[in-house]
Every structure is written in C-alpha cells, then in structure tokens.
Design an enzyme around this catalytic site. Structure first.
Site, PDB file in Angstrom:
ATOM      1  N   THR A 176      61.375  62.984  -6.260  1.00  0.00           N
ATOM      2  CA  THR A 176      60.460  62.612  -5.182  1.00  0.00           C
ATOM      3  C   THR A 176      59.449  63.525  -4.738  1.00  0.00           C
ATOM      4  O   THR A 176      58.498  63.290  -4.185  1.00  0.00           O
ATOM      5  CB  THR A 176      61.491  62.339  -3.860  1.00  0.00           C
ATOM      6  OG1 THR A 176      62.654  61.723  -4.568  1.00  0.00           O
ATOM      7  CG2 THR A 176      60.823  61.637  -2.923  1.00  0.00           C
ATOM      8  N   ASP A 434      73.979  64.042 -13.766  1.00  0.00           N
ATOM      9  CA  ASP A 434      75.190  64.565 -13.250  1.00  0.00           C
ATOM     10  C   ASP A 434      76.053  63.600 -12.365  1.00  0.00           C
ATOM     11  O   ASP A 434      77.123  63.381 -12.640  1.00  0.00           O
ATOM     12  CB  ASP A 434      74.964  65.677 -12.412  1.00  0.00           C
ATOM     13  CG  ASP A 434      74.146  66.841 -13.149  1.00  0.00           C
ATOM     14  OD1 ASP A 434      73.815  66.460 -14.386  1.00  0.00           O
ATOM     15  OD2 ASP A 434      74.141  67.906 -12.592  1.00  0.00           O
ATOM     16  N   ARG A 493      54.687  48.497 -16.333  1.00  0.00           N
ATOM     17  CA  ARG A 493      54.824  49.766 -16.893  1.00  0.00           C
ATOM     18  C   ARG A 493      55.310  49.811 -18.276  1.00  0.00           C
ATOM     19  O   ARG A 493      54.856  50.339 -19.182  1.00  0.00           O
ATOM     20  CB  ARG A 493      55.505  50.736 -15.996  1.00  0.00           C
ATOM     21  CG  ARG A 493      54.575  51.197 -14.892  1.00  0.00           C
ATOM     22  CD  ARG A 493      55.269  52.365 -14.009  1.00  0.00           C
ATOM     23  NE  ARG A 493      54.503  52.404 -12.928  1.00  0.00           N
ATOM     24  CZ  ARG A 493      54.654  53.099 -11.889  1.00  0.00           C
ATOM     25  NH1 ARG A 493      55.937  54.083 -12.025  1.00  0.00           N
ATOM     26  NH2 ARG A 493      54.008  53.640 -10.869  1.00  0.00           N
ATOM     27  N   HIS A 624      61.704  56.938 -15.257  1.00  0.00           N
ATOM     28  CA  HIS A 624      62.621  56.659 -14.448  1.00  0.00           C
ATOM     29  C   HIS A 624      63.761  55.840 -14.952  1.00  0.00           C
ATOM     30  O   HIS A 624      63.414  54.853 -15.761  1.00  0.00           O
ATOM     31  CB  HIS A 624      62.053  55.627 -13.333  1.00  0.00           C
ATOM     32  CG  HIS A 624      62.911  55.251 -12.211  1.00  0.00           C
ATOM     33  ND1 HIS A 624      62.345  55.889 -10.972  1.00  0.00           N
ATOM     34  CD2 HIS A 624      63.819  54.358 -12.017  1.00  0.00           C
ATOM     35  CE1 HIS A 624      63.428  55.367  -9.988  1.00  0.00           C
ATOM     36  NE2 HIS A 624      64.187  54.432 -10.742  1.00  0.00           N
ATOM     37  N   GLU A 653      67.829  56.907  -7.643  1.00  0.00           N
ATOM     38  CA  GLU A 653      67.809  56.694  -9.048  1.00  0.00           C
ATOM     39  C   GLU A 653      69.419  56.640  -9.556  1.00  0.00           C
ATOM     40  O   GLU A 653      69.402  56.232 -10.734  1.00  0.00           O
ATOM     41  CB  GLU A 653      66.788  57.542  -9.564  1.00  0.00           C
ATOM     42  CG  GLU A 653      66.170  57.201 -10.957  1.00  0.00           C
ATOM     43  CD  GLU A 653      65.293  58.260 -11.504  1.00  0.00           C
ATOM     44  OE1 GLU A 653      64.623  58.829 -10.845  1.00  0.00           O
ATOM     45  OE2 GLU A 653      65.277  58.262 -12.733  1.00  0.00           O
TER      46      GLU A 653
HETATM   47  P1  ADP Z   1      66.159  60.248  -5.811  1.00  0.00           P
HETATM   48  O1  ADP Z   1      64.361  59.595  -6.102  1.00  0.00           O
HETATM   49  O2  ADP Z   1      66.959  59.267  -6.188  1.00  0.00           O
HETATM   50  O3  ADP Z   1      66.327  60.885  -4.537  1.00  0.00           O
HETATM   51  P2  ADP Z   1      65.245  62.511  -7.102  1.00  0.00           P
HETATM   52  O4  ADP Z   1      64.991  62.821  -8.380  1.00  0.00           O
HETATM   53  O5  ADP Z   1      64.175  62.635  -6.216  1.00  0.00           O
HETATM   54  O6  ADP Z   1      65.917  61.151  -6.911  1.00  0.00           O
HETATM   55  O7  ADP Z   1      66.491  63.648  -6.320  1.00  0.00           O
HETATM   56  C1  ADP Z   1      67.695  63.850  -6.933  1.00  0.00           C
HETATM   57  C2  ADP Z   1      68.113  65.322  -6.753  1.00  0.00           C
HETATM   58  O8  ADP Z   1      69.431  65.712  -7.069  1.00  0.00           O
HETATM   59  C3  ADP Z   1      67.252  66.251  -7.504  1.00  0.00           C
HETATM   60  O9  ADP Z   1      66.704  67.295  -6.627  1.00  0.00           O
HETATM   61  C4  ADP Z   1      68.315  67.019  -8.425  1.00  0.00           C
HETATM   62  O10 ADP Z   1      68.100  68.114  -8.588  1.00  0.00           O
HETATM   63  C5  ADP Z   1      69.406  66.934  -7.715  1.00  0.00           C
HETATM   64  N1  ADP Z   1      70.692  66.886  -8.426  1.00  0.00           N
HETATM   65  C6  ADP Z   1      70.844  66.475  -9.777  1.00  0.00           C
HETATM   66  N2  ADP Z   1      72.035  66.832 -10.061  1.00  0.00           N
HETATM   67  C7  ADP Z   1      72.782  67.392  -9.193  1.00  0.00           C
HETATM   68  C8  ADP Z   1      74.203  67.927  -8.805  1.00  0.00           C
HETATM   69  N3  ADP Z   1      74.867  67.790  -9.852  1.00  0.00           N
HETATM   70  N4  ADP Z   1      74.280  68.543  -7.688  1.00  0.00           N
HETATM   71  C9  ADP Z   1      73.269  68.523  -6.852  1.00  0.00           C
HETATM   72  N5  ADP Z   1      72.103  68.026  -7.053  1.00  0.00           N
HETATM   73  C10 ADP Z   1      71.720  67.836  -8.085  1.00  0.00           C
END
Ligand code: ADP
Length: 687
Positions: A176, A434, A493, A624, A653
């Site tokens: 984001t 994750d 896309r 994405h 996502e």
């Molecule tokens: P969305 O658009 O769905 O909000 P983003 O990519 O903007 O997705 O944000 C997802 C966030 O989750 C990222 O900042 C990422 O670093 C974080 N993230 C991914 N895996 C983990 C985890 N195991 N624990 C905590 N945060 C995580």
C-alpha cells in the site's frame, strides 16, 4: 643507478612496513574524511566517512536518491550500527535489502579509500541475543501493517477494542506504500460532472444487447452473475430514460452504478485457467466492494486522507474521475500518495490507541480446544519470541505473495511459460504469503491461488513501478519495437501483460507527451528545465526524451533500461498521427479502445522548443496475487467446509475470491479499505 637506489628505498620501506605489521609495532593511525560510492536502488549512493584513530566516527550521505519512507530505517540504523560496533558485518533491514547493501558497500569503499582494514571490519560480527520471551494481551491482534491492516486496526479501535498491530517490515505500509493513489468508487455525483464519450455509450449499448444465453458470458459456470447483468440493463435503461435527448460526447453525463462496477469485475476477472477450469470473482464479495466503495472513500476523508475527485477534467470541462490502467471505466478517484498516506494512517491509528510493533513477524495462529483463534505467536528482529493472547481474535492482513515468485509459480495455472521463478516483482520484499500459509495450517480454505496479476508497465530492470512515465489509461500510446501499437491500452492488466510479454524480450514502449487535453503537452515535459523527476529519468538512462520526433528517434538509439529500439522518426510520426485521428473520430479502428484520449499535437511540440515528448520502456512484472484465504462478506475466514473459523478475520491481498482471475486497476485500494474496515469493526464486536 638513481633508479636502482629509489627502488631499493621502496623495497626497504615495504620491508619496514611489513616488519611493522608482523612485529606488532603500532602502525600509523588513520585520520581524515574519505568518500565511497556504491549502486543503490534508485541511483548511485555516495557516503563520506570521518575516521579518527582508525575508527569510523561519522557517516554522512553525500549523494543519496533513496530518501523515501521505505528505506528510512535502513538509512538511520545501518550507519549507527557501523559506528557503534566498528563493523561492516551488519544485518540488512527487512524490506530495504538493496538499500542496506548500498550503504554497507559505500562505507566499505570509503573504508578502503581510507586504508582501513576492511577484512577486520567484516570479521567483526555483531552478536544479537534475543530478549526473554514475552506475552502480550489484547482484544484484537492485527497482523500486517499495510492499508488493510491499518484500516482494520483503526476501525477496531474506533469501536473501542484494545488493538495491537504487528508488522514484519521495518516500516509500515507494505504494498500500500508503493501503490499509486487510484481508488475506484461508484460515484454518481462525480459522473454527473462528466460527459459520457461516444465510445462509452457504444459500450453501454453493447451491454444492453447482451444475450444471457451467449456462451461467452459463462453463465453456465457462474449462473449467479446473470442477475447482475439484468440489474445492469435496468440501470442503463433508467439512465437513458432520465436523459432523453442528450447526446454522448456533447451533453449526456457520465454513468456508473454498482451493477456496472460489478460487471466490470466479472468480465475483467472471468478467466480460463490452463487446467481448463474457469475462475470469476465471488459475486457477493464483488457486491460488497462495489456497494461500499464510496462509503469507505468518504470514511478515508473523515480520518484525514486527502482525496481528489480527479480535479482536472479528462473528458469534459467539469471535474470528474479518471481511469487508472486496467480500470475499464472512469471511476478512479485519487487521494494522497503512499508516502503520505501510510504515515498519516499510522498517526491516526496511534491517536486511536492502537499499539504498533514493527519488525515483529507473525509466525503461527493459536487455536483453543473449541477451534477458536485465540492469538498468535510472533518473532521480533532480534529473535525475541512473543505470544499474543487475544480475547476477540486476529485479523490477517499480511498481503499477498508476489515477492516470492517461487510460490507464485508453484500455484500458477494462468501464465505458464510467461512466468518463471525469476520474474521480477513490484512488491515489498516482505509479502511472501505468510498469512495464507498460517491460515492453511489451521484449516482455512484458500481460493484463486492459480492466478497472480502482472503489472504491465513496470521497470524492465527492477520490476518496480518506478523509473517510467504513466498517465491515464485512455491517454497512453503503447508501441512495440517497430513503433506500432499492438494492444488496446484500455484493456485489463492481464490482457496487456500477455500482449506485451509476447513481444521481443517482453519489452514495450509508452509514448508520452503529457496528460490532459488534446494538444496540450504537460508542463512537466518543458524544454531543458523539464520537471526534475523526468530529468532524473532521462539522465539515469530509464527513458528517452526529445524536443521533436527526430530528436526522440535519435535518442532511442542509445540504450535505456538495457534496450535501444532505434525507432525511426517516420515510424513514430505514423503511429502518433494515426492515433490522433482515432482520438479525433473517437473510434480506434485497430484495437477498439473504448475511451480514447491523449492525442499528441506534434505541430505544437515541434514548433516549440520548450516542450518535448518522451518514450518509456516497460515490462510486465508480478504485482498482485488474486488468491488467498476465503472470506465471507463480513470478512470472516472460512474453512474448507464453508464454516466460519471463530476469531479469525482477513482483509486485503491476503484474501482470495474478490477479484477472480484478474483485478481491475484501482480496485486494490478499494478492496483493502472496504474489507479492512469491515474486518476491524467485526473483530471489535466479535461478529
Ligand atoms: P494489503 O494491501 O492487503 O494491506 P500490503 O502489502 O499493503 O497488503 O500490506 C501487508 C503487510 O503485511 C506488509 O507490510 C507486510 O510486510 C506485512 N506482513 C507480511 N507478513 C507478515 C507477518 N508474518 N507478520 C506481520 N506482518 C506481515
């Protein structure tokens, strides 16, 4: 003889120096300032180190293009650690790996220039010991600090819950943070300020003529979507009957409705997989997104995210919305960029009482004997183990997995050979699926994992969305290496990515003379002192610029992003003139671009030395993931049997099913705010 004596002196000096080293006699201590340079993510990085008594005492950035929010922790922490520990064996910062290496390498080069013992500095490993394991208690745990996580956390806190948010990266934001400012919302008020183009009117008439028995609509596989088509036809008919006598392109206002947004999600997301199955968005999730798109946008305004309704009109004289690439309809609103949006959301979250921990990675969901999610385990960057107990449960908002092309490839049933485990990505490095893996472990169902979206207009070198020029989809002209258009630039896309990946090296080129009205090149492409962002791109070898087509053609003989297509002036002129005629007639006879704008006034450009034109090489990269954990309209996570997993919500996502096989451009931010809010509110009330 003279030569012999000086050689002897040299040998003696070297012998003495070596003797000095081996006999443990003190060597001269080093003092002074020394510079070193290394390649960074955005350009060269140069540091100046101060050395006193052979110790690095200060590190100053002389040249650094990596100043944005993403790398701020790396920029602050790594120099401090180098000085504190006199070490070059420093851990990179999660999510800013390349910048971390750039800093370490630049300091290493400066240290070499100073004559410091670099090998010794590299041997000097820092030992990090985890703290004692900790237990935290809260009502709601939000895992992931991107847009979905932050909006869920804020919403849960607004409902009075105690909220902890953990983020794996060193900064909040995730994808984001990197995303543009495009937000699709059904906004009748904005449409009323616009004029429906003739191409759009043809499209609406085409929808009215659709026969539900047409096998291409795939209602045999997805019968629930037939009702949406019926609803859409009723909406269009009502719109026409409210505007009798008005003409498209003249005084007929713009049109939009939830059913139209949903229909675009369906047709834009209905895809056949390599395995022969069909995939489409879940109709109830698509409806939730479309119906709540404007509420969520207004809520964002209420919490201070500045929005703009596309202040510069594109298709009429009144303010209206635009069309981000792959959005399929001008319903894209804009609001503040990621670099402003994320710190603002973080500030609001903190003001509402959310406790935020960065560099804290969720590793496992905790389930009680009744099957309810009662918390999670997490690990901090120093290895400290945390147990987080929740009274209400956990919101998964960990994003997708495009930063792990191997995982994408493992599940892929869409791109085939167009995708490899080395395909580049636009993503934050921390988005490695994750939450999906943790969900699967406790029995959550997943859907849509077979498809990941590629962002067609990415950097051919880095995969990022930087180093190039973008504009409204209606105004972009895409050409192949021969200077010919090859696709409807207004398409979805995946269609754009597939068409471009079929070209030589998968590289295509966007011609850009500024956004806005026909024949008014953008101020940012002005002569020698054109916008510094563009100037940096030209100088960095990412794009070509010319004050006229001859200059532009000449420029394209030199390499940018590793390619030199050497367009001829004639090729470019033919393509642009043809495109201009399509804009003038509002009919693209080659690729049927429904909303076509952005004609380039060559006469104006070529007779004015202070305006120019640009070509930007681009290539599709992973962007994405469509797949993720299955949710219902209340953002509750479901298991394989369609049952609600108590205490577990998900948004953004990390979820699957919202977009089917292809997400519309501009729908991701809508998705994260609509479902992030729903997840937060429901988690606070345990619904
Ligand atoms: P969305 O658009 O769905 O909000 P983003 O990519 O903007 O997705 O944000 C997802 C966030 O989750 C990222 O900042 C990422 O670093 C974080 N993230 C991914 N895996 C983990 C985890 N195991 N624990 C905590 N945060 C995580």
């Amino acid at each position: 003889m003279k030569k012999f004596i000086s050689l002897l002196i040299c040998i003696c000096m070297i012998t003495l120096m070596l003797a000095g080293c081996t006999n443990d006699q003190p060597t001269a201590l080093i003092h002074g300032s020394y510079e070193g340079t290394a390649a960074g993510m955005q350009g060269p990085m140069t540091v100046k180190i101060a050395v006193e008594d052979s110790k690095i005492t200060e590190i100053e950035f002389i040249e650094n293009s990596e100043t944005d929010y993403v790398v701020k922790v790396a920029i602050e922490r790594i120099p401090a650690q180098i000085i504190e520990h006199q070490s070059l064996a420093i851990e990179t910062v999660t999510g800013a790996t390349l910048t971390s290496f750039a800093i370490i390498n630049a300091v290493t080069n400066a240290a070499k220039n100073a004559g410091l013992d670099v090998d010794a500095l590299k041997q000097n490993k820092i030992v990090v010991t985890p703290k004692e394991p900790q237990t935290w208690d809260t009502d709601v745990l939000v895992m992931g600090g991107g847009g979905a996580g932050l909006s869920a956390a804020i919403s849960a806190a607004e409902e009075g819950a105690r909220v902890i948010l953990i983020e794996k990266g060193s900064v909040l934001g995730g994808n984001t943070l990197l995303a543009g400012a495009a937000y699709n919302a059904v906004d009748v008020e904005a449409q009323n300020q616009m004029i429906l183009t003739r191409g759009q009117k043809d499209t609406l008439d085409g929808y009215l003529a659709l026969d539900p028995n047409d096998p291409n609509l795939k209602f045999d596989v997805f019968p629930e979507w037939e009702e949406v088509l019926t609803e859409l036809k009723a909406d269009i008919n009502e719109f026409y009957s409210n505007n009798i006598g008005k003409k498209a392109g003249e005084d007929l206002p713009g049109f939009d409705s939830s059913a139209l947004h949903m229909w675009h999600m369906y047709t834009g997301g209905l895809r056949e997989l390599i395995n022969g199955n069909w995939i489409a968005p879940e109709v109830h999730l698509a409806r939730q997104l479309a119906v709540h798109s404007l509420d969520a946008f207004k809520w964002m305004g209420e919490i201070g995210l500045e929005a703009s309704y596309g202040a510069d009109a594109k298709y009429g004289d009144a303010p209206g919305t635009g069309t981000v690439l792959g959005a399929m309809w001008p319903r894209t609103h804009n609001f503040m960029s990621g670099a402003l949006r994320i710190p603002h959301l973080a500030k609001v979250a903190e003001e509402k009482g959310v406790t935020i921990y960065t560099e804290t990675k969720g590793t496992e969901l905790l389930v009680d004997a009744s099957g309810k999610i009662v918390g999670a385990k997490a690990e901090q960057i120093d290895g400290t183990q945390i147990t987080i107990n929740t009274t209400n449960g956990v919101v998964l908002a960990t994003g997708g997995y495009c930063a792990d092309p191997t995982m994408v490839k493992e599940y892929d049933s869409y791109w085939g050979d167009d995708l490899t485990t080395r395909t580049l990505s636009t993503n934050m490095g921390t988005n490695t699926g994750d939450g999906i893996l943790m969900g699967l472990k406790i029995g959550a169902a997943v859907s849509g994992m077979e498809v990941a979206q590629m962002m067609p207009s990415s950097s051919p070198v880095k995969g990022t969305m930087t180093d190039g020029i973008w504009s409204d989809a209606a105004e972009q002209i895409w050409i192949d290496g021969e200077g010919n258009r090859f696709v409807n630039e207004y398409a979805e896309r995946d269609v754009l990515a597939k068409a471009s990946l079929a070209l030589d090296n998968g590289i295509f080129y966007i011609i850009y003379a500024g956004r806005g009205d026909i024949g008014k090149p953008d101020q940012q492409l002005k002569g020698s002192d054109y916008n510094p962002r563009v100037a940096a791109m030209v100088e960095g070898g990412h794009v070509w610029y010319g004050k006229n087509l001859a200059e532009l053609a000449e420029a394209s003989k030199t390499s940018a992003a590793g390619v030199a297509p050497a367009f001829t002036e004639e090729q470019l002129r033919n393509t642009i003139e043809k495109y201009n005629s399509y804009v003038a007639n509002q009919k693209d006879v080659d690729f049927h671009k429904e909303v076509i704008a952005g004609a380039i006034d060559l006469e104006y450009i070529e007779s004015n030395d202070d305006v120019g034109i640009i070509i930007s090489p681009r290539k599709a990269s992973l962007h994405h993931t469509m797949g993720g954990v299955v949710i219902d309209v209340e953002s509750r996570v479901l298991d394989g049997g369609g049952n609600i997993i108590p205490g577990l919500w998900a948004a953004g996502e990390v979820t699957g099913g919202v977009h089917g096989g292809n997400r519309l451009g501009g729908n991701a931010i809508t998705d994260i705010f609509v479902f992030g809010r729903i997840a937060g509110i429901n988690a606070a009330s345990r619904n």
